[in-house]
Scaffold this motif. Sequence first.
Motif, short mmCIF file in Angstrom:
data_model
loop_
_atom_site.label_atom_id
_atom_site.label_comp_id
_atom_site.label_asym_id
_atom_site.label_seq_id
_atom_site.Cartn_x
_atom_site.Cartn_y
_atom_site.Cartn_z
N UNK A 244 -5.56 41.97 -109.78
CA UNK A 244 -5.44 43.52 -109.88
C UNK A 244 -4.57 43.95 -108.67
N UNK A 245 -4.48 43.23 -107.74
CA UNK A 245 -3.70 43.47 -106.51
C UNK A 245 -2.19 43.63 -106.89
N UNK A 246 -1.82 42.46 -107.97
CA UNK A 246 -0.37 42.22 -108.22
C UNK A 246 0.03 43.39 -109.36
N UNK A 247 -0.99 43.47 -110.19
CA UNK A 247 -0.59 44.30 -111.53
C UNK A 247 -1.14 45.59 -111.47
N UNK A 248 -2.07 45.83 -110.41
CA UNK A 248 -2.93 46.90 -110.68
C UNK A 248 -2.20 48.58 -110.24
N UNK A 249 -0.92 48.53 -109.86
CA UNK A 249 -0.16 49.41 -109.27
C UNK A 249 -0.33 49.90 -107.94
N UNK A 250 0.73 50.86 -107.29
CA UNK A 250 0.32 51.15 -106.14
C UNK A 250 -0.54 51.88 -105.49
N UNK A 251 -1.02 52.93 -106.40
CA UNK A 251 -2.35 53.61 -105.82
C UNK A 251 -3.62 52.74 -105.81
N UNK A 252 -3.66 51.94 -106.52
CA UNK A 252 -4.82 51.12 -106.61
C UNK A 252 -4.87 49.95 -105.41
N UNK A 253 -3.74 49.65 -104.94
CA UNK A 253 -3.54 48.46 -103.67
C UNK A 253 -4.43 48.62 -102.47
N UNK A 254 -4.52 49.78 -101.81
CA UNK A 254 -5.47 49.74 -100.72
C UNK A 254 -6.65 49.50 -101.01
N UNK A 255 -7.29 50.09 -102.05
CA UNK A 255 -8.54 50.01 -102.49
C UNK A 255 -9.06 48.47 -102.75
N UNK A 256 -7.90 47.56 -103.63
CA UNK A 256 -8.13 46.38 -104.12
C UNK A 256 -8.01 45.67 -102.81
N UNK A 257 -7.25 45.80 -101.87
CA UNK A 257 -6.92 45.09 -100.84
C UNK A 257 -8.08 45.02 -99.63
N UNK A 258 -8.80 46.12 -99.63
CA UNK A 258 -10.25 46.32 -99.00
C UNK A 258 -11.39 45.61 -99.51
N UNK A 259 -11.21 45.56 -100.85
CA UNK A 259 -12.38 44.83 -101.63
C UNK A 259 -11.97 43.24 -101.38
N UNK A 260 -10.79 42.84 -101.63
CA UNK A 260 -10.41 41.49 -101.20
C UNK A 260 -10.76 41.07 -99.98
N UNK A 261 -10.23 41.60 -98.69
CA UNK A 261 -10.70 41.11 -97.53
C UNK A 261 -11.94 40.98 -97.36
N UNK A 262 -12.87 42.25 -97.82
CA UNK A 262 -14.33 42.36 -97.68
C UNK A 262 -15.13 41.17 -98.40
N UNK A 263 -14.37 40.85 -99.69
CA UNK A 263 -15.12 39.80 -100.35
C UNK A 263 -15.06 38.20 -99.59
N UNK A 264 -13.78 38.34 -99.13
CA UNK A 264 -13.52 36.75 -98.27
C UNK A 264 -14.36 36.84 -97.16
N UNK A 265 -14.42 37.93 -96.55
CA UNK A 265 -15.06 38.30 -95.25
C UNK A 265 -16.78 37.94 -95.45
N UNK A 266 -17.03 38.46 -96.69
CA UNK A 266 -18.69 38.62 -97.05
C UNK A 266 -19.02 36.99 -97.18
N UNK A 267 -18.05 36.46 -98.10
CA UNK A 267 -18.19 34.97 -98.38
C UNK A 267 -18.51 34.10 -97.12
N UNK A 268 -17.60 34.22 -96.26
CA UNK A 268 -17.58 33.58 -94.81
C UNK A 268 -18.85 34.07 -94.05
N UNK A 269 -19.08 35.49 -93.94
CA UNK A 269 -20.31 35.58 -93.22
C UNK A 269 -21.67 35.43 -93.76
N UNK A 270 -21.75 34.99 -94.89
CA UNK A 270 -23.12 34.80 -95.38
C UNK A 270 -23.46 33.54 -95.03
N UNK A 271 -22.31 32.52 -95.20
CA UNK A 271 -22.48 31.12 -94.50
C UNK A 271 -22.48 30.87 -93.07
#
Length: 289
Positions: A244-271
């Motif tokens: 979605x970050x690559x093909x989702x368009x300019x408007x969606x990028x900040x939202x998708x990037x926030x989700x991506x960083x958060x998901x990676x951080x969330x997976x890390x923080x749980x463990x």
Amino acid sequence: MSIRQINLMAKRKTWFFLSLAIIIPGLISLAFQGLNLGIDFTGGNLWHIEFEEETYSHEVREVLSIHGLEGSQIQEVTASEYVIRSVLLERDEVDAVWESLEEEIGSFEMLRNEVVGPVIGKELTTKAIYALLIAAVAMGLYISYRFEFSFAIAAIIAIVHDALVTLSVFSILQIEVNSAFVAAILTVIGYSINDTIVIFDRIRENLKYKQSNKLVELVNRSVWQTMNRSINTSLTIIFVLLAMLIFGGQTLKPFILALLIGVISGAYSSVFIASPTWLEIKKLQKTKS
């Protein structure tokens, strides 16, 4: 030594240090340069236009970039109808943008022309903070009821960790923050707490059946027992977000990037944050008793 024999909990100070290596520079960045707030928070112009002929969003963005507005939000309603949100412009600047749109793309009808004031942005900021606080408190109460208070404290620390990591990255890189960013943070909190609860539930089960006399070994075993599930769940979400970050368009990028960083951080923080933090709380309680 096999991978499963690695004692992750014995290296918990290393995991705490890695998180601080991101959060501390982020807090410094927040203090000195803050966040790059979008028009949802700072105010700006909103135009709802309908062109006489079909056009593409990238054509609209190209025209806006002539006036330094390439970061504007462009929402496609139909093939010829768009909602554009830009920073606050003077009347002559607005006229210049409209003139360029008509010259480069074609005639259009202005269906809606509004100015979003900064007062609305301030109200949105306040409500966003309230939403995050209410979510954290509600989760803390639920976890205290289902597990115990020490689990709730560890989970809330992990939630705060994920929010701070995401804010830190956005502040350091000065990525635009809009109302969708708040939705992304709340989504990340929900994802992170779900992964954390799975690990906590396994810790509780192992405590119940006394799988180990040493608490460090018990937590480490519990983490490894849920590791496959954590990795598989995280990777499937990350793959979708990357697409979605690559093909989702300019408007969606900040939202998708926030989700991506958060998901990676969330997976890390749980463990590496929630479980070691719970372990430290239990050791502290044992020392005091």
